[in-house]
Design an enzyme around this catalytic site. Structure first.
Site, mmCIF file in Angstrom:
data_model
loop_
_atom_site.group_PDB
_atom_site.id
_atom_site.type_symbol
_atom_site.label_atom_id
_atom_site.label_comp_id
_atom_site.label_asym_id
_atom_site.label_seq_id
_atom_site.Cartn_x
_atom_site.Cartn_y
_atom_site.Cartn_z
ATOM 1 N N THR A 1 -1.192 0.584 -10.198
ATOM 2 C CA THR A 1 -2.469 0.004 -9.768
ATOM 3 C C THR A 1 -3.280 0.971 -8.911
ATOM 4 O OG1 THR A 1 -3.494 -2.006 -8.905
ATOM 5 C CG2 THR A 1 -1.635 -1.127 -7.671
ATOM 6 N N ASP B 1 -5.429 -9.972 -7.886
ATOM 7 C CA ASP B 1 -5.715 -9.031 -8.973
ATOM 8 C C ASP B 1 -4.507 -8.391 -9.652
ATOM 9 O OD1 ASP B 1 -5.234 -7.664 -6.577
ATOM 10 O OD2 ASP B 1 -7.033 -6.428 -6.648
ATOM 11 N N GLU C 1 0.837 -1.210 0.000
ATOM 12 C CA GLU C 1 0.000 0.000 0.000
ATOM 13 C C GLU C 1 0.866 1.252 0.000
ATOM 14 O OE1 GLU C 1 -3.066 -0.161 -0.543
ATOM 15 O OE2 GLU C 1 -3.898 -2.000 0.311
ATOM 16 N N ARG D 1 0.581 3.722 -3.266
ATOM 17 C CA ARG D 1 -0.074 5.020 -3.027
ATOM 18 C C ARG D 1 0.952 6.131 -2.852
ATOM 19 N NH1 ARG D 1 -5.704 3.557 0.087
ATOM 20 N NH2 ARG D 1 -5.569 1.325 -0.261
ATOM 21 N N GLU E 1 -12.634 0.055 -9.770
ATOM 22 C CA GLU E 1 -12.275 -0.908 -10.813
ATOM 23 C C GLU E 1 -13.183 -0.883 -12.043
ATOM 24 O OE1 GLU E 1 -11.967 -1.484 -7.606
ATOM 25 O OE2 GLU E 1 -9.810 -1.863 -7.447
HETATM 26 C C1 DMJ Z 1 -6.500 0.232 -4.822
HETATM 27 O O1 DMJ Z 1 -5.740 0.524 -3.714
HETATM 28 C C2 DMJ Z 1 -5.695 -0.437 -5.887
HETATM 29 O O2 DMJ Z 1 -6.374 -0.369 -7.085
HETATM 30 C C3 DMJ Z 1 -5.382 -1.864 -5.569
HETATM 31 O O3 DMJ Z 1 -4.707 -2.509 -6.599
HETATM 32 C C4 DMJ Z 1 -6.642 -2.613 -5.284
HETATM 33 N N1 DMJ Z 1 -7.528 -1.958 -4.407
HETATM 34 C C5 DMJ Z 1 -7.689 -0.544 -4.388
HETATM 35 C C6 DMJ Z 1 -8.945 0.002 -4.999
HETATM 36 O O4 DMJ Z 1 -10.043 -0.785 -4.949
#
Ligand code: DMJ
Length: 596
Positions: free
Chosen positions: A579, A313, A180, A184, A492
């Site tokens: 992501t 994912d 995370e 982020r 998503e």
């Molecule tokens: C985000 O932090 C990122 O997209 C991560 O890969 C998956 N979950 C969240 C959003 O749903």
């Protein structure tokens, strides 16, 4: 609303199907020796017809299967039920784009008013909080900066930059999640560096943060530990599963560390994350899929769920994006991605039995009394998996293309066979994700379950004329909403809509995105400022939870903005999105490329 029964759709509509256009079936051939057979058929046709009717009654999908085998559309499918006629070009829809900017201002300015600098925001209590007692690390501020830059919010941006310059500290003696923090904060800093035409402030902070994170890779396998004490610069195992690491988490650091390596010409960042990919490749499971946990000492996959949802994912997402990031120079990622996609198609992509919706199942490992391992297919799809439709379409235009670049929208002849497969299923998966927004709020639940023949509901549903092939498990009227029923401002589906629109110019993707945006405005907006998770997508008026996830501002509103913005802004041939939706430039590596 019963979880096992007749969930009525808000619209009650059946999914649209591509209208059949070209019947290509060969004419059946008869010869003289068939005369005897025809005699028999004359006598037997009534019982045969009855048997066939009964078979179709039990397996209602049979007719559409037969039809789709023989029928092929002239037009290449840009969206479900559409033709190239819904192409509207790639220019901006200024009114809708600006409405998204207003939503961002509503979210950011209340956060700034109530909680500036805190990691997380609680819009109902007007408070902020930090991830740990040791103090914040700019989680929300840094996650939001590039969205402000893209939207042209200069004053808001100036205040955010000042906060990074004067208040941000990573010297926090506490454990932070490696993945995370990377997607982020490190991703946000690198993207801010790129979009500010290289403001050194962001690169310096990115280097400092990455150096603090590096010790997580000091494990026997090279797989990173899930937590990092940023102050002590020590990797920390998961306290509950100390030997395990999650596959998506270890395989979703690569874009960020590799771009940092490119910028600094320091190989160490590159080598650490590439070694993770090598370990994954060397330990591939026989079917080519990846289970959601790996062993941090041996580097092997451990029997655990296989899915496109949580903890699985972004492993699949980054296989493709690593290939894109370095300008398609590292063939190993193309191979890994293509193999993984074949395996996903063979094992996880499923059609619901009644309305033939395409969705992704999960595989759950089971051991029999003799200790033998087998895999049970479970019809459950996380909202998280909705990134996959757009990702498949993007991949089809790259690893599945026979010619580069493909047209917008692409022509059938521009795809190889696996590209056609991925494009078609990507389009269908997006349709399914959009369909899961057919709730009272117009928002999709965290988890959707799909009907399968063995749950005994297909017959009941077909008799009642309810075409709902999916449902929210455990939801029932008057009862506390299950966890699955919430919508937590996730990006998503709109992420996929953004990609699909950029690749097709098909207005339907914008229309669907606009519907979702309006539902967020109606049901998640907190009038005094900010947006909140709602507890039950099938309850109106919505009940809100006091939490605004940071990915609302970094992802959901950014993808919605870009869906309505001119496609030349952050064009897909120049940028790859991490992501967390932080755009990073595609580059030709000067360090070294790939492993094989
Ligand atoms: C985000 O932090 C990122 O997209 C991560 O890969 C998956 N979950 C969240 C959003 O749903």
């Amino acid at each position: 609303m019963p979880d096992d029964g007749l969930r009525k759709r808000k619209t009650g509509s059946k999914p649209e199907r591509e209208p059949p256009q070209n019947v290509t079936a060969d004419e059946p051939e008869f010869d003289i020796d068939s005369a005897a057979l025809l005699q028999y058929l004359k006598i037997l046709w009534i019982p045969l017809l009855l048997c066939f009717g009964l078979f179709v009654y039990i397996n209602p999908s049979t007719l559409s299967d037969i039809a789709s085998f023989w029928i092929e559309s002239d037009d290449w499918q840009t969206s479900p039920g559409s033709s190239t006629k819904s192409f509207v070009g790639l220019g901006a829809d200024i009114e809708k784009r600006d409405a998204v900017v207003e939503a961002f201002k509503h979210a950011w300015r209340s956060y700034e008013r109530d909680a500036m600098g805190d990691d997380e925001y609680h819009p109902i209590s007007h408070k902020g909080s930090n991830l740990t007692q040791a103090g914040g690390i700019g989680y929300t501020v840094i996650d939001s900066i590039d969205t402000m830059l893209i939207m042209g919010l200069e004053d808001d941006y100036a205040r955010a930059r000042k906060w990074v310059d004067t208040r941000l500290s990573f010297d926090r003696d506490a454990d932070f999640n490696t993945f995370e923090t990377t997607i982020r904060v490190l991703g946000g800093l690198l993207s801010a560096y790129e979009l500010t035409d290289h403001d050194k402030l962001y690169l310096d902070r990115a280097i400092e943060l990455a150096d603090r994170i590096l010790p997580v890779f000091d494990t026997p396998s090279g797989l990173p530990l899930p937590n990092i004490n940023l102050g002590k610069r020590e990797g920390v195992p998961d306290p509950y599963l100390p030997q395990l690491v999650s596959t998506a988490e270890v395989a979703t650091l690569q874009l960020e560390f590799r771009y940092l390596s490119y910028l600094t010409e320091e190989d160490i960042y590159w080598e650490k994350v590439e070694s993770v990919m090598r370990t994954i490749k060397e330990n591939q499971m026989p079917h080519g899929l990846a289970s959601i946990y790996m062993h941090v000492e041996t580097g092997q996959f451990v029997p655990s769920a296989i899915r496109l949802g949580s903890r699985g994912d972004s492993y699949y997402e980054y296989l493709l994006k690593q290939y894109i990031q370095t300008n398609q120079t590292e063939d190993v990622y193309r191979q890994m991605y293509d193999n993984a996609m074949s395996a996903v198609h063979e094992n996880l992509i499923t059609k619901s039995p009644y309305t033939r919706m395409t969705y992704t199942s999960e595989l759950i490992p089971e051991r029999n009394s003799g200790g033998q391992l087998s895999w049970r297919l479970t019809p459950k799809q996380d909202h998280l998996a909705c990134f996959f439709g757009g990702s498949l379409m993007l991949g089809a235009t790259i690893t599945g293309a026979s010619t580069l670049p493909v047209s917008i929208p692409p022509r059938q002849s521009e795809f190889m066979d696996h590209g056609k497969r991925d494009w078609k299923d990507g389009v269908e998966l997006i349709k399914t994700c959009v369909d899961t927004h057919d709730t009272l709020t117009g928002l999709s639940p965290e988890i959707a379950h799909f009907r399968i023949p063995s749950d005994g509901m297909i017959d009941v549903l077909s008799k009642s004329g309810v075409p709902a092939d999916w449902y929210i498990k455990g939801a029932s009227p008057g009862a506390e909403a299950p966890y699955d029923a919430r919508y937590m401002l996730r990006p998503e589906t709109v992420e996929s809509l953004f990609l699909a629109f950029r690749l097709t110019g098909d207005i339907r993707y914008r229309d669907w995105g606009w519907d979702i945006f309006q539902s967020i405005e109606k049901h998640c907006k907190v009038e005094t400022g900010g947006y909140a998770t709602i507890m039950n997508v099938d309850e109106v008026p919505s009940r809100k939870e006091d939490k605004m996830e940071t990915f609302l501002m970094s992802e959901t509103l950014k993808y919605l903005f870009l869906l309505f913005e001119d496609a030349s802004v952050l064009s897909l041939d120049k940028y790859v999105f991490n992501t967390e939706a932080h755009p990073l430039p595609i580059f030709s590596p000067h360090i070294r490329t790939g492993f094989s």
